[in-house]
Design an enzyme around this catalytic site. Structure first.
Site, PDB file in Angstrom:
ATOM      1  N   ARG A  98      41.544 -10.228  26.932  1.00 21.33           N
ATOM      2  CA  ARG A  98      40.990 -11.550  25.960  1.00 21.33           C
ATOM      3  C   ARG A  98      42.118 -11.919  24.525  1.00 21.33           C
ATOM      4  O   ARG A  98      42.512 -10.636  24.156  1.00 21.33           O
ATOM      5  CB  ARG A  98      40.029 -11.934  26.368  1.00 21.33           C
ATOM      6  CG  ARG A  98      39.006 -10.472  25.074  1.00 21.33           C
ATOM      7  CD  ARG A  98      37.867 -11.169  24.635  1.00 21.33           C
ATOM      8  NE  ARG A  98      37.798 -12.716  23.977  1.00 21.33           N
ATOM      9  CZ  ARG A  98      36.896 -13.396  23.298  1.00 21.33           C
ATOM     10  NH1 ARG A  98      36.857 -13.783  24.384  1.00 21.33           N
ATOM     11  NH2 ARG A  98      36.752 -13.365  22.818  1.00 21.33           N
ATOM     12  N   HIS A 155      30.374   7.587  31.830  1.00 18.02           N
ATOM     13  CA  HIS A 155      29.286   8.795  30.881  1.00 18.02           C
ATOM     14  C   HIS A 155      28.957   9.212  31.908  1.00 18.02           C
ATOM     15  O   HIS A 155      27.539   9.691  31.395  1.00 18.02           O
ATOM     16  CB  HIS A 155      29.284   7.826  29.523  1.00 18.02           C
ATOM     17  CG  HIS A 155      30.850   8.215  28.331  1.00 18.02           C
ATOM     18  ND1 HIS A 155      30.486   8.283  27.281  1.00 18.02           N
ATOM     19  CD2 HIS A 155      31.941   8.407  28.574  1.00 18.02           C
ATOM     20  CE1 HIS A 155      31.606   8.359  26.991  1.00 18.02           C
ATOM     21  NE2 HIS A 155      32.895   7.318  27.563  1.00 18.02           N
ATOM     22  N   ASP A 191      41.349  12.728  27.104  1.00 18.43           N
ATOM     23  CA  ASP A 191      40.691  13.679  26.884  1.00 18.43           C
ATOM     24  C   ASP A 191      39.467  13.969  27.477  1.00 18.43           C
ATOM     25  O   ASP A 191      39.128  12.661  28.530  1.00 18.43           O
ATOM     26  CB  ASP A 191      39.942  14.146  25.661  1.00 18.43           C
ATOM     27  CG  ASP A 191      39.252  12.357  24.550  1.00 18.43           C
ATOM     28  OD1 ASP A 191      39.983  11.394  25.010  1.00 18.43           O
ATOM     29  OD2 ASP A 191      38.704  12.470  23.996  1.00 18.43           O
ATOM     30  N   GLU A 204      40.113  10.645  22.221  1.00 17.83           N
ATOM     31  CA  GLU A 204      39.923   8.917  22.111  1.00 17.83           C
ATOM     32  C   GLU A 204      38.708   9.258  22.198  1.00 17.83           C
ATOM     33  O   GLU A 204      37.660   8.284  21.735  1.00 17.83           O
ATOM     34  CB  GLU A 204      40.173   8.358  23.717  1.00 17.83           C
ATOM     35  CG  GLU A 204      39.733   6.706  23.254  1.00 17.83           C
ATOM     36  CD  GLU A 204      38.700   6.067  23.935  1.00 17.83           C
ATOM     37  OE1 GLU A 204      37.858   5.447  23.009  1.00 17.83           O
ATOM     38  OE2 GLU A 204      37.475   7.113  24.501  1.00 17.83           O
ATOM     39  N   GLU A 205      37.485  10.225  22.723  1.00 19.52           N
ATOM     40  CA  GLU A 205      35.761   9.374  23.334  1.00 19.52           C
ATOM     41  C   GLU A 205      35.427   9.641  21.486  1.00 19.52           C
ATOM     42  O   GLU A 205      34.587   9.048  20.987  1.00 19.52           O
ATOM     43  CB  GLU A 205      35.637  10.758  23.787  1.00 19.52           C
ATOM     44  CG  GLU A 205      35.855  10.412  25.597  1.00 19.52           C
ATOM     45  CD  GLU A 205      35.012   9.738  25.451  1.00 19.52           C
ATOM     46  OE1 GLU A 205      34.245   9.447  25.383  1.00 19.52           O
ATOM     47  OE2 GLU A 205      35.768   9.327  27.046  1.00 19.52           O
TER      48      GLU A 205
END
Length: 385
Positions: A171, A357, A74, A131-132
């Site tokens: 990580r 963004h 998206d 996802e956003e």
């Protein structure tokens, strides 16, 4: 296939995706583009998972193990102000987070894996919508993603403009934060600003709450574990000469473990209730979990780091990087199956690197092949012939 030709093809795909951004659960043409490319490679393609999600399988040999690779699809509701030749053609929408690049990397990895077939088992490409807003992973899971299309391990990546170009960081444990939203409502009894003694001023507990919430991080949280509490808005129904009756405060919190999420919520509720009780005011408190923290499984983080060293060289890999406090919907997948998320550095030395963004953000095409090589190496390692 010639590497330069592959790069040119992938860049053209990325530019096509960039020019036609679609936002959460509206990724219809995006999904069609992805599905068409995957079918042309010989993948078995499943569409409409969790709304607009796409799942594609590539099987070689008789191995039973399945490795999942995920890309987000998206765009966001931002008007692009950059001027690439492939600028967004959908007004008010743009790929300002690099999901166009992430899709291209996964398509590129599947292309090379389909060509080389240097593995034994199944690689399952998962193209996730929405996802956003943090809704797409749950939508796919609720639609039976891991029942219909199970994986033994799942991996994903995100470009990071403030990391050097071509580096891969990861990580074990928490690598990206949860995002939890809160709303605090305080109900007092307003009146004339000249006579505060005859009312209940909600601004007093509001001020105490704002300051008190900061003690969660400074006095309740382990100082070695990341946590952020931010009040971002305060609205009243007062006026220049009138004490308000009602206050609404909103904000969000960030943390990298479920235990810290729980601690923050409990302490916030206590602080709000007691500050209002001292002032004689009433309170309402709501707390919602928008994004799960992205918590890498240690064994999968080790596998990802090993593949990264092969793909880009040990000098460009950091396998115990600092976590970041932005959020990623991939964390929801990691609550269900083992996996790991990595950062792909995309910052160039010779240009302005706009942050994710930003309305001028554009994906760094020079790291597409880096991501492709990482995914390809990872699959070949985990599904070794």
């Amino acid at each position: 296939m010639d590497e330069q030709k592959v790069k040119e093809t992938l860049i053209s795909w990325r530019h096509t995706l960039h020019a036609h951004p679609e936002t959460a659960f509206e990724e219809v043409e995006t999904a069609r583009f992805v599905a068409d490319k995957l079918r042309a490679m010989g993948c078995t393609v499943h569409e409409g998972i969790g709304g607009t999600g796409v799942v594609a399988d590539l099987t070689v040999g008789d191995g039973k193990k399945v490795i999942g690779l995920r890309a987000d699809m998206d765009a966001i509701n931002v008007k692009e102000v950059g001027t690439p030749t492939y600028q967004s053609q959908n007004p008010g929408k743009m790929h300002a987070c690099g999901h166009d690049g992430h899709m291209t990397i996964l398509l590129g990895a599947m292309t090379l894996l389909a060509e080389s077939k240097n593995f034994n088992g199944t690689v399952r490409a998962i193209f996730q919508p929405a996802e956003e807003p943090g809704k797409g992973a749950k939508a796919m899971i609720d639609d039976g993603l891991f029942e219909k299309y199970p994986v033994d391990e799942i991996y994903g990546l995100h470009n990071i403009p403030f990391l050097p170009e071509g580096e891969i960081h990861t990580r074990p444990g928490g690598i990206m934060a949860s995002e939890d939203n809160f709303t605090i409502k305080i109900h007092g009894r307003g009146g004339h600003a000249s006579s505060p003694h005859v009312g209940i001023d909600p601004l007093i507990p509001a001020a105490q709450i704002i300051l008190g919430l900061q003690t969660i991080v400074s006095r309740n949280a382990n100082p070695l574990e990341p946590a952020v509490v931010s009040v971002t808005e305060l609205h009243t129904d007062g006026a220049h000469n009138a004490i308000p009756s009602n206050i609404v405060m909103t904000g969000d919190t960030r943390s990298t473990s479920p235990e810290m999420q729980a601690l923050i919520e409990i302490r916030m509720r206590t602080i709000v209730e007691h500050a209002c009780a001292m002032a004689g005011a009433a309170s309402e408190f709501s707390y919602t979990h928008e994004f799960a923290p992205t918590v890498n499984w240690p064994e999968c983080a080790a596998h990802a780091a090993a593949a990264a060293r092969k793909a880009v060289g040990a000098d460009k890999v950091k396998e115990n990087c600092q976590p970041v406090m932005i959020s990623e919907d991939f964390g929801k997948f990691l609550t269900k199956v083992p996996g790991c998320f990595v950062f792909l550095g995309s910052g160039k030395k010779d240009r302005q690197n706009y942050m994710l963004h930003n309305a001028q953000f554009d994906y760094n095409d020079d790291v597409i092949l880096t991501g492709v090589k990482f995914f390809k190496t990872l699959v070949e390692d985990r599904l070794a012939v």
